[in-house]
Write a protein that holds these residues in place. Structure first.
Motif, mmCIF file in Angstrom:
data_model
loop_
_atom_site.group_PDB
_atom_site.id
_atom_site.type_symbol
_atom_site.label_atom_id
_atom_site.label_comp_id
_atom_site.label_asym_id
_atom_site.label_seq_id
_atom_site.Cartn_x
_atom_site.Cartn_y
_atom_site.Cartn_z
ATOM 1 N N ILE A 92 0.849 -1.184 0.000
ATOM 2 C CA ILE A 92 0.000 0.000 0.000
ATOM 3 C C ILE A 92 0.889 1.239 0.000
ATOM 4 O O ILE A 92 2.064 1.178 0.348
ATOM 5 N N GLY A 93 0.313 2.362 -0.385
ATOM 6 C CA GLY A 93 1.081 3.593 -0.478
ATOM 7 C C GLY A 93 1.255 4.016 -1.922
ATOM 8 O O GLY A 93 0.711 3.398 -2.846
ATOM 9 N N VAL A 99 4.581 0.153 1.304
ATOM 10 C CA VAL A 99 4.961 -0.800 2.346
ATOM 11 C C VAL A 99 3.986 -1.967 2.294
ATOM 12 O O VAL A 99 2.886 -1.857 1.748
ATOM 13 N N TYR A 100 4.394 -3.086 2.862
ATOM 14 C CA TYR A 100 3.476 -4.212 2.962
ATOM 15 C C TYR A 100 2.410 -3.889 4.007
ATOM 16 O O TYR A 100 2.708 -3.424 5.109
ATOM 17 N N GLU A 101 1.173 -4.161 3.637
ATOM 18 C CA GLU A 101 0.043 -3.747 4.463
ATOM 19 C C GLU A 101 0.090 -4.353 5.863
ATOM 20 O O GLU A 101 -0.133 -3.671 6.864
ATOM 21 N N GLY A 102 0.373 -5.648 5.947
ATOM 22 C CA GLY A 102 0.395 -6.302 7.249
ATOM 23 C C GLY A 102 1.488 -5.773 8.158
ATOM 24 O O GLY A 102 1.283 -5.615 9.365
ATOM 25 N N ASN A 103 2.666 -5.495 7.595
ATOM 26 C CA ASN A 103 3.757 -4.948 8.400
ATOM 27 C C ASN A 103 3.354 -3.622 9.034
ATOM 28 O O ASN A 103 3.660 -3.349 10.199
ATOM 29 N N GLN A 104 2.671 -2.794 8.248
ATOM 30 C CA GLN A 104 2.231 -1.502 8.779
ATOM 31 C C GLN A 104 1.161 -1.688 9.845
ATOM 32 O O GLN A 104 1.207 -1.063 10.911
ATOM 33 N N GLU A 105 0.209 -2.574 9.595
ATOM 34 C CA GLU A 105 -0.898 -2.746 10.534
ATOM 35 C C GLU A 105 -0.438 -3.383 11.844
ATOM 36 O O GLU A 105 -1.003 -3.109 12.905
ATOM 37 N N ILE A 106 0.571 -4.226 11.792
ATOM 38 C CA ILE A 106 1.098 -4.824 13.020
ATOM 39 C C ILE A 106 1.689 -3.748 13.923
ATOM 40 O O ILE A 106 1.419 -3.697 15.129
ATOM 41 N N PHE A 111 0.854 -0.268 18.683
ATOM 42 C CA PHE A 111 0.943 1.080 19.257
ATOM 43 C C PHE A 111 -0.372 1.514 19.894
ATOM 44 O O PHE A 111 -0.407 1.962 21.043
ATOM 45 N N ILE A 112 -1.476 1.371 19.171
ATOM 46 C CA ILE A 112 -2.744 1.897 19.679
ATOM 47 C C ILE A 112 -3.348 1.010 20.769
ATOM 48 O O ILE A 112 -4.204 1.471 21.529
ATOM 49 N N THR A 113 -2.910 -0.243 20.874
ATOM 50 C CA THR A 113 -3.402 -1.103 21.955
ATOM 51 C C THR A 113 -2.471 -1.111 23.159
ATOM 52 O O THR A 113 -2.779 -1.737 24.173
ATOM 53 N N GLY A 114 -1.331 -0.435 23.052
ATOM 54 C CA GLY A 114 -0.425 -0.329 24.187
ATOM 55 C C GLY A 114 0.435 -1.555 24.433
ATOM 56 O O GLY A 114 0.967 -1.729 25.535
ATOM 57 N N VAL A 115 0.589 -2.416 23.432
ATOM 58 C CA VAL A 115 1.432 -3.604 23.603
ATOM 59 C C VAL A 115 2.904 -3.194 23.533
ATOM 60 O O VAL A 115 3.324 -2.598 22.540
ATOM 61 N N ASP A 143 6.436 7.645 11.704
ATOM 62 C CA ASP A 143 6.168 8.293 10.419
ATOM 63 C C ASP A 143 4.722 8.177 9.959
ATOM 64 O O ASP A 143 4.259 8.997 9.159
ATOM 65 N N ILE A 144 4.002 7.156 10.435
ATOM 66 C CA ILE A 144 2.648 6.913 9.927
ATOM 67 C C ILE A 144 1.592 7.005 11.027
ATOM 68 O O ILE A 144 0.625 7.758 10.913
ATOM 69 N N ALA A 145 1.783 6.240 12.109
ATOM 70 C CA ALA A 145 0.741 6.165 13.134
ATOM 71 C C ALA A 145 0.549 7.490 13.863
ATOM 72 O O ALA A 145 -0.579 7.981 13.989
ATOM 73 N N CYS A 146 1.643 8.072 14.340
ATOM 74 C CA CYS A 146 1.523 9.307 15.128
ATOM 75 C C CYS A 146 0.910 10.459 14.332
ATOM 76 O O CYS A 146 -0.008 11.129 14.825
#
Length: 217
Positions: A92-93, A99-106, A111-115, A143-146
């Motif tokens: 995606i992008g 980037v590979y979609e799964g790598n980004q989503e992991i 991050f958002i679940t606090g793990v 670079d992406i989530a924040c």
């Protein structure tokens, strides 16, 4: 059981019953899964024949490699002469920033679940799961989530402030401010301040600053 006794299974504990590892869900409540865990041997079975011409492949010549959570399979077919590369995820992008979609989503999901990322990577290593490196995940978060979370927060903040103004009483808005450090003791690094409307019980602003920043005096 006493010493020397023999265990005899009852009808209820008989071995004919096959238990399921998954939760039972109705057709209406069936949960959609975006990703699946597949073992290497099971995946290799899907590459016994060439995807282009259908000829049988020598599985010893099939190469599996990984990029984070992505499985990549390469092989060269001797019958049709084509080299084939199969990837378990799409990219995606735009342009060179794909980037590979799964790598980004992991990374974003952790991050958002606090793990904690170090514990997450330990878990994956124990199970033999492919994950992006800790450095790659932290780069994705930075670079992406924040930036994405900040954009959503700003929209939400503007909406809440507008709502608070619309329903404010003639006497004004009752403000409550709460501040705290991110962890107890002297090892805390960030100070967080939340500003709330005391009547509506909604947060109208939030700030998080490092304890060494000038604003923390």
């Amino acid at each position: 059981l006493s010493q020397g006794s023999e265990y005899v299974p009852s009808e209820e504990s008989g071995g004919d019953t096959e238990e399921s590892d998954s939760e039972e869900t109705s057709e209406n409540g069936k949960r959609e899964r975006k990703y699946r865990i597949v073992g290497n041997e099971q995946l290799l079975e899907l590459f016994r024949r060439c995807k282009e011409c259908g000829a049988q492949l020598d599985t010893s010549e099939v190469v599996m490699r990984e990029e984070g959570s992505v499985c990549i399979v390469d092989y060269a077919c001797l019958s049709c002469g084509k080299s084939v590369t199969w990837r378990s995820q799409s990219r995606i992008g735009k342009g060179k920033s794909t980037v590979y979609e799964g790598n980004q989503e992991i990374a974003v999901g952790a991050f958002i679940t606090g793990v904690p990322i170090p514990r997450f990577t330990d878990f994956a290593q124990l199970l033999g799961l492919g994950l992006p490196t800790e450095r790659a995940m932290r780069r994705t978060i930075r670079d992406i989530a924040c930036p994405a979370i900040k954009r959503v927060f700003k929209v939400w903040e503007a909406h809440v402030r507008s709502m608070v103004k619309d329903v404010a009483e003639p006497g004004g808005i009752a403000i409550s401010i709460d501040g705290q450090y991110d962890s107890p003791g002297f090892n805390a690094t960030n100070c967080k301040v939340t500003i709330m409307d005391a009547n509506l019980k909604v947060a109208i602003a939030g700030v998080s600053l490092h304890k060494h920043e000038p604003e923390i005096g």
